[in-house]
Design a protein around this motif. Structure first.
Motif: not given
Lengths: 279, 299
Positions: B84-85, B88-89, B91-92, B95-97, B213
């Protein structure tokens, strides 16, 4: 606010969304805050640790004066160096073996070679404790021979990692290069040394750094193999932590974190160099 | 690939050392432990390998069965929280540059490379009775108490430090802290490989982000998610240091029981049996995962 933004957030630019950014920030805080607090308080001029009483570097002085701690650090570095040396040779050979040859029992060897990576540390530690007791390994040898059993244990869990990394590198080797060398009259050994080995070099360096870090970090397996005269750095720090939380432990930890950062920077630098060489 | 018979001498030079090491210093020690697990103590130091299953029987006694079950539950909760923690990390990062990706990965990797003992100690230091977290809560408490006093409700009782250590909460927090990078890296690898146009299509066709998602991203990244769960669960199940340093008397895990048999209780055959039970559990999980990915590759 909206006008100041250069471009609106595209649907897939999740990393620019505020909630995700704060989530990543929160996780980073969770991961780093304890380490930062630890480092800051290693400069705290107080025995009681938690209240800031002014800046000092005396705990670092105390660490350097602590002979048993320095001896443990010396042991750890010696073991890491020896284990890396042996692991690099064994791991590279194993990688070439599995990449190059078809032989009976190949799948079995490949599977067994991956086991030390997945076996829980505690099981491996126990196995070495029992093994060295069974073969009657002498524990009164002189230094550095006395580190032999710990080094052997470390090689066992380090060299499969080296083999993994080197084999990944070998996947990009063009076999025609070796055939060309053989056609031009190189012996098997010469083509290995002058063609294959240079290609494997970045993988070997990466494997060596990995193995050094793994060996230096290991606590559980060493805990089961070390004797009273062969304390390593993590085992020593463990007994210090168990005994009491003192500013000295903070200073020692800060030094080791610094060492990790340096090793990481070296590893990244190496990777950069090998990338620019390849392109 | 080349047949070994074509260059026997080179093959022998390459093969002998690693295979010999593997058998002498890995297979043999494991085999001795396996043998001991069917043995019994005769006298103080002597162990007779009698082929008995008594040690495995002892492991099924309620006391030990409970610890094993608890280890599994603790490892499962740890893995779930890490997912869960960490999702999202991941994902970030995915999808980051491109410019940012290596730095974000480094952010996750650096604690992973830091010594396990030191990370655990750092957490102990922060959570201790007079540590940073407790003094933060104390300030809040005293502030609220002051406000309450000013409003005429009277002051609170003096602050008592919250017990954040040596209990199951500390154990799970410690395990999550240590194992989070194990989860993030495979998740990132899986999400990074996804065909981004499918996600765009889902969004274009009117599905919200949450629906995209749960219905598109997670099913497509499932193989990576499963390997992330496995990579986190296996070391958490065999964790020794975190329960030892952060857990209370009731949060011992299977690794601590194994250690006790070898270092203090001196019941090596029983310790050997427990150690092999842990090993079998690990192997079964890895085998299931391998079967799954093979099935997927065939489809």
């Amino acid at each position: 606010m909206r006008l100041m933004r250069r471009t609106p957030i595209a649907p897939l630019e999740y990393s620019r969304r505020l909630w995700l950014r704060s989530w990543v920030g929160g996780v980073a805080l969770f991961l780093y805050l304890p380490l930062l607090v630890l480092i800051i308080f290693s400069f705290n001029d107080s025995k009681r640790n938690v209240v800031w009483r002014g800046f000092t570097t005396k705990w670092y002085g105390k660490v350097l004066e602590n002979e048993s701690l320095m001896a443990a650090l010396g042991n750890s570095l010696t073991i890491a160096f020896l284990a890396t040396l042996i692991s690099v040779v064994l791991g590279t050979l194993a990688a070439v073996l599995l990449w190059r040859f078809r032989f009976p029992g190949r799948a079995g060897i490949e599977g067994t070679m991956a086991l030390p990576i997945v076996v829980p540390e505690i099981c491996l530690g126990v196995a070495f404790l029992v093994f060295f007791a069974q073969v009657g390994w002498p524990n009164d040898l002189i230094w550095p021979l006395s580190l032999g059993n710990i080094t052997i244990a470390h090689v066992t869990f380090c060299f499969p990692f080296v083999a993994l990394v080197v084999r990944a590198r070998l996947a990009s080797f063009n076999r025609e290069q070796e055939e060309a060398a053989r056609d031009l009259g190189a012996s098997e050994w010469q083509s290995f040394r002058d063609v294959l080995l240079p290609h494997m070099k970045p993988g070997i360096i990466a494997g060596a750094l990995l193995s050094f870090t793994l060996s230096l970090d290991d606590f559980v397996i060493t805990f089961f193999t070390s004797g009273p005269n062969t304390i390593t750095f993590p085992v020593k720090v463990y007994s210090m932590v168990r005994f009491s939380v003192t500013p000295e432990v903070n200073a020692v930890s800060a030094l080791l974190i610094l060492l990790t950062v340096i090793l990481t920077a070296v590893a990244l630098k190496m990777q950069d160099i090998s990338k620019t060489n390849a392109s | 690939m080349q047949d070994w018979k074509l260059s026997r001498r080179f093959f022998a030079a390459v093969a002998s050392a690693p295979i010999a090491w593997l058998f002498l210093f890995f297979v043999l020690p494991m085999a001795i432990v396996w043998g001991y697990s069917f043995g019994r103590n005769v006298g103080l130091t002597e162990i007779e390998i009698s082929g008995t299953f008594a040690n495995y029987g002892k492991a099924l006694e309620p006391l030990y069965l409970e610890i094993m079950l608890k280890s599994v539950v603790v490892a499962a909760i740890t893995t779930a929280i890490c997912f869960v923690v960490g999702f999202p990390v991941a994902m970030a990062i995915a999808f980051a540059r491109d410019k940012w990706k290596p730095w974000l990965l480094l952010l996750i990797m650096l604690p992973f490379w830091t010594n396990l003992l030191i990370r655990t100690y750092a957490l102990l230091f922060v959570l201790g009775g007079r540590g940073l977290v407790n003094s933060g809560i104390e300030h809040l408490y005293n502030g609220t108490s002051l406000v309450s006093q000013l409003l005429g409700f009277g002051a609170f009782d003096p602050y008592q430090p919250v017990q954040l250590l040596y209990n199951n909460f500390a154990l799970i927090l410690g395990l999550v802290y240590v194992h989070l990078p194990f989860m993030v890296l495979p998740l990132y690898a899986a999400l990074d490989r996804l065909d981004k146009s499918l996600i765009e299509a889902s969004l274009d066709l009117g599905a919200g982000h949450w629906k995209t998602i749960t219905r598109i991203v997670i099913p497509m990244a499932m193989p990576g998610i499963l390997s992330g769960l496995l990579i986190t669960f296996v070391p958490a199940l065999g964790a020794y240091l975190t329960p030892d340093l952060m857990g209370g008397t009731d949060s011992q895990m299977i690794a601590n029981v194994i250690e006790r048999q070898f270092k203090r209780a001196n019941d090596w055959p029983f310790g050997a049996a427990l150690s092999f039970l842990l090993l079998y559990a690990t192997f079964i999980l890895i085998a299931l995962q391998a079967l799954r990915s093979r099935k997927e590759a065939r489809q």
